[in-house]
Design an enzyme around this catalytic site. Structure first.
Site, PDB file in Angstrom:
ATOM      1  N   GLY A  44      34.589  31.243  31.458  1.00  0.00           N
ATOM      2  CA  GLY A  44      35.178  29.927  31.228  1.00  0.00           C
ATOM      3  C   GLY A  44      34.215  28.760  31.185  1.00  0.00           C
ATOM      4  O   GLY A  44      34.347  27.860  30.348  1.00  0.00           O
TER       5      GLY A  44
ATOM      6  N   THR B  82      42.198  36.961  31.215  1.00  0.00           N
ATOM      7  CA  THR B  82      43.082  35.925  30.714  1.00  0.00           C
ATOM      8  C   THR B  82      43.940  36.471  29.581  1.00  0.00           C
ATOM      9  O   THR B  82      43.489  37.329  28.842  1.00  0.00           O
ATOM     10  CB  THR B  82      42.163  34.808  30.180  1.00  0.00           C
ATOM     11  OG1 THR B  82      41.368  34.379  31.264  1.00  0.00           O
ATOM     12  CG2 THR B  82      42.914  33.672  29.556  1.00  0.00           C
TER      13      THR B  82
ATOM     14  N   GLY C 103      38.831  26.866  35.236  1.00  0.00           N
ATOM     15  CA  GLY C 103      38.097  27.413  34.092  1.00  0.00           C
ATOM     16  C   GLY C 103      38.538  26.763  32.790  1.00  0.00           C
ATOM     17  O   GLY C 103      39.101  25.666  32.797  1.00  0.00           O
ATOM     18  N   ASP C 104      38.294  27.453  31.675  1.00  0.00           N
ATOM     19  CA  ASP C 104      38.606  26.840  30.380  1.00  0.00           C
ATOM     20  C   ASP C 104      40.067  26.969  29.977  1.00  0.00           C
ATOM     21  O   ASP C 104      40.534  26.207  29.127  1.00  0.00           O
ATOM     22  CB  ASP C 104      37.723  27.455  29.284  1.00  0.00           C
ATOM     23  CG  ASP C 104      38.012  28.943  29.097  1.00  0.00           C
ATOM     24  OD1 ASP C 104      38.207  29.646  30.104  1.00  0.00           O
ATOM     25  OD2 ASP C 104      38.050  29.400  27.939  1.00  0.00           O
TER      26      ASP C 104
ATOM     27  N   THR D 160      39.130  33.603  25.661  1.00  0.00           N
ATOM     28  CA  THR D 160      39.006  34.375  26.894  1.00  0.00           C
ATOM     29  C   THR D 160      37.534  34.710  27.112  1.00  0.00           C
ATOM     30  O   THR D 160      36.823  35.042  26.169  1.00  0.00           O
ATOM     31  CB  THR D 160      39.825  35.682  26.834  1.00  0.00           C
ATOM     32  OG1 THR D 160      39.443  36.512  27.942  1.00  0.00           O
ATOM     33  CG2 THR D 160      39.585  36.461  25.547  1.00  0.00           C
ATOM     34  N   GLY D 161      37.091  34.592  28.352  1.00  0.00           N
ATOM     35  CA  GLY D 161      35.687  34.891  28.625  1.00  0.00           C
ATOM     36  C   GLY D 161      35.190  34.091  29.807  1.00  0.00           C
ATOM     37  O   GLY D 161      35.979  33.661  30.651  1.00  0.00           O
TER      38      GLY D 161
ATOM     39  N   ARG E 143      38.227  25.949  41.775  1.00  0.00           N
ATOM     40  CA  ARG E 143      37.581  26.075  40.459  1.00  0.00           C
ATOM     41  C   ARG E 143      38.616  26.116  39.332  1.00  0.00           C
ATOM     42  O   ARG E 143      39.607  26.824  39.392  1.00  0.00           O
ATOM     43  CB  ARG E 143      36.727  27.346  40.427  1.00  0.00           C
ATOM     44  CG  ARG E 143      36.079  27.626  39.074  1.00  0.00           C
ATOM     45  CD  ARG E 143      36.761  28.753  38.338  1.00  0.00           C
ATOM     46  NE  ARG E 143      36.057  29.131  37.112  1.00  0.00           N
ATOM     47  CZ  ARG E 143      36.516  29.980  36.214  1.00  0.00           C
ATOM     48  NH1 ARG E 143      37.663  30.584  36.404  1.00  0.00           N
ATOM     49  NH2 ARG E 143      35.827  30.249  35.130  1.00  0.00           N
TER      50      ARG E 143
END
Lengths: 342, 342
Positions: free
Chosen positions: B262, B208, B238-239, B259-260, B236
Site C-alpha cells: 500500500g 485486499t 494503506g492505499d 492491491t499490493g 496504519r
C-alpha cells in the site's frame, strides 16, 4: 616548461570541478506558504488583524528562507514554516485547530519529499503539539505512509515529539464558533445522515496551512497541516493528510500544498494532478496549477487554492475563492505577503 | 397520400429515437475483480484450496454479472461482488481480515463512481460486517469522502448497516499468523520506530479485494476493501481507502482497484495515474496500466497489481508479483478466473 603545462591543466580541471559543484548546489531556492483560502475580504479585517496575519506569514517565510539560504533542506524549511503557523491561533492548524462536533481537536498533516517520493501523514491526532512534525516523523522513521488516531499519537510520543494536554488546543473563539454552528445545525443533527452544506459552516472548512520549498540541492518538499472542519463528525478526514490530494512533491515536476473544500480536492486528486499535467502534458507550473484551480475545480464546484513550486524555483499560488493567506520568498530576493485577491 | 407520408416520417423518427435509446443503454458491460496479489504459487496450494478460491471468485463475478445483465448499476455490481469476498474467510477483507498488532481487526474500504466522481471511504472500522457497504454509504449519504475509526462505525450503525461483534472477524489461522509474526518481530518491537521490512510479513500485506464494473449506462464504479497488514500498528492506513491511490473511477477514462504494498501505491498515486496516462498521454487502458505496474511500480519496488476497466469495456489486470487472485466476465460472454501467472 612541462611542469607549468601540468599546473595549468590541473588548475583548469579544478576550475571545472568547482563549477560542477556550484551547479549541483544551485542558488535557485524558494519557499512558498499558505494559511488557508476562503472568504477572506478586506472589509472583514481590522487593520490590526490584517497586520497580525501579515506578520505571522512574514515570520514563517523568513525563518524558512534563512534555513534554505544557509543550505538547509527543504524538509527543515517547510517544517519550520508550518510550525510557526501551527503555534499561532490565527490559523486552523495546531494551536488554532477548530473543534469537532464532540468538542475535541483532531488534526491532520502530511509531508512529501520530491527526491525519494517518501511521504508521511497523520490523521485525527489529538495530543501532538505540532502535527507536521509527526508527519515528518512518519515519513522518516516509519515504513508506513499514513498513521491515524490514537496510534499516531502513540507513535509520536514514543519517538519523542512534544505531547500536550488537549487543553492546549482550546481557543475561546473557536469553541464559541462550534456552538453557533451546532445551534444552526440542530435540525440537521436529528437526521441520520450528515448530508447538507451549512452556509455558515462553509468558510470554516478553510484555514489549513501549507508550505512548499525548493532547496539548494534541488530537492522539493511539500507539506500541509489542518484542524479540519469546525463541527466535523464521524472521524472525517479531508484532503490535507492524503498524498496526491492535499500534498504532493516530485523533483521532476513540482511540489504542491492545497487548501479548500477537502472532499472536492480528494475526488480530483488535485496535488498530483498538477504534477501529472506538467509531466504528461508538458504544461508549465503556472499553466497546470491555473488549469486545475481555475478551470477543473471551478467547474467542479471545488472552492480553494494551492501553492506550488517547480524544479526551477517558479512559484504559482492560484485560488478561486475571494482570498488566500499566502507568501513566498525567492533566492533572488523577490517576495510577497498577501491575503486578498489583489 | 399525404397521411401515409406523415406516417412513414413519424415511423422513421420513432425508429431513430429507439436506436438512440438502445445506444444510451449499451450492451457493453463488464465486471472485473481481484482478491489480492502476492506470492501466489501453484506449489503452495492443495487442489482443494485452489478450487475454493476459484469457486469464490466465480461466485462473485457471476453475481455481479447478473446484476449488470439485468440493467443494474455498476455500484450495485461491485458492492455485491465485494460483499461475497468480504463474507469469505479466504480473503483479507471483512470476515477474513487479518489482525493488527493489538489483536483487533481494523478494516478499510473505498468506492468511487465514474459519472459524478462521487467517492466514499472508511478506515479503521471494527464492527461493520461489510466495510464496502459503509464506503458506499459515505459516498451516497454523507457530504464527506472519508470517515475513520469509531466515527465511521457510528455513522454506519446510525444508517442501518449490519453491525457485528468483533468476534465475528476472529479467524484461528489469521490469529496464529499474527502470533508468529510478533514472535519474529520481537526484537524490532523493542525499538521506537516501526521501521524494517519483515520478510515473513511481506506477503501478508496482500490480500485486499476489489472490483470494477461498467454498467449498461456507461457508468464505471471501482471499489476496494481490505483488512490491511497483519500486525499493523499505530492506526496504519494503506492505499485501499485512499481515493487516487487504491481506488479511482472516471467515466471518461477508466475505473481502477489496486492491491499490493500500500505505501508504494500511495506514493505513486497509482489508481489515478492510470487514468491520467489515458487522459493526458492518450494511452490505451492496457498501455497505461502495464506502464504503471510493470515499469513505474516495478522500478520503484512496489509489489502488487491492479484491475481496470475502461469506458469501452476493455479489461486490464497487470501484476508484478507471482500471482493475483482475479476474474472477469464481459457482456460478450468472455470470462476468466485465475490466480497464478499463467
Amino acid at each position: 616548461m612541462k611542469s607549468v603545462q601540468i599546473f595549468i591543466y590541473l588548475f583548469l580541471l579544478s576550475l571545472g570541478s568547482y563549477a560542477q559543484d556550484t551547479m549541483n548546489t544551485s542558488q535557485n531556492f524558494a519557499i512558498a506558504i499558505h494559511g488557508g483560502a476562503g472568504t477572506i475580504l478586506k472589509e472583514n479585517f481590522t487593520e490590526e488583524k490584517e497586520k497580525a496575519y501579515q506578520n505571522k506569514l512574514s515570520e514563517a517565510i523568513n525563518v524558512a528562507y534563512e534555513i534554505l539560504e544557509k543550505g538547509g533542506s527543504s524538509i527543515d524549511a517547510v517544517e519550520a514554516a508550518i510550525k510557526i503557523m501551527e503555534d499561532s491561533p490565527l490559523f486552523n492548524a495546531g494551536k488554532g485547530a477548530v473543534f469537532t462536533n464532540s468538542g475535541t481537536n483532531e488534526m491532520d498533516a502530511s509531508m512529501m519529499e520530491g527526491k525519494t517520493l517518501n511521504a508521511g501523514a497523520v490523521s485525527g491526532v489529538r495530543t501532538i503539539k505540532n502535527p507536521i512534525s509527526a508527519a515528518r516523523l512518519v515519513m522518516e522513521k516509519s515504513e508506513h505512509v499514513m498513521l491515524s488516531g490514537k496510534g499516531a499519537d502513540e507513535f509520536a510520543k514514543k519517538n519523542g515529539l512534544e505531547i500536550v494536554d488537549s487543553s492546549y488546543f482550546y481557543d475561546e473563539k473557536r469553541y464559541e464558533h462550534l456552538q453557533k454552528i451546532k445551534e444552526s445545525e440542530k435540525m440537521q443533527l436529528d437526521h441520520d445522515s450528515d448530508q447538507g452544506n451549512n452556509e455558515q459552516n462553509k468558510d470554516y472548512k478553510y484555514g489549513t496551512v501549507g508550505a512548499v520549498a525548493l532547496d539548494k540541492n534541488g530537492n522539493i518538499t511539500a507539506a500541509t497541516s489542518t484542524g479540519g472542519m469546525t463541527n466535523k463528525k464521524y472521524g472525517r478526514i479531508g484532503d490535507s493528510p492524503i498524498i496526491g490530494a492535499g500534498t504532493y512533491a516530485n523533483n521532476n515536476t513540482c511540489g504542491v500544498s492545497c487548501t479548500g473544500h477537502g472532499e472536492y480536492f480528494i475526488r480530483k486528486v488535485v496535488a498530483y494532478d498538477v504534477s501529472a499535467l506538467m509531466e504528461y502534458k508538458s504544461m508549465s507550473l503556472k499553466e497546470a496549477s491555473d488549469f486545475v484551480i481555475h478551470k477543473k475545480m471551478k467547474e467542479f464546484g471545488g472552492d480553494g487554492g494551492l501553492i506550488a513550486i517547480d524544479k526551477d524555483g517558479n512559484i504559482a499560488m492560484p485560488f478561486n475563492t475571494s482570498g488566500m493567506f499566502r507568501a513566498y520568498k525567492k533566492a533572488n530576493g523577490e517576495s510577497l505577503v498577501k491575503m486578498f485577491k489583489d
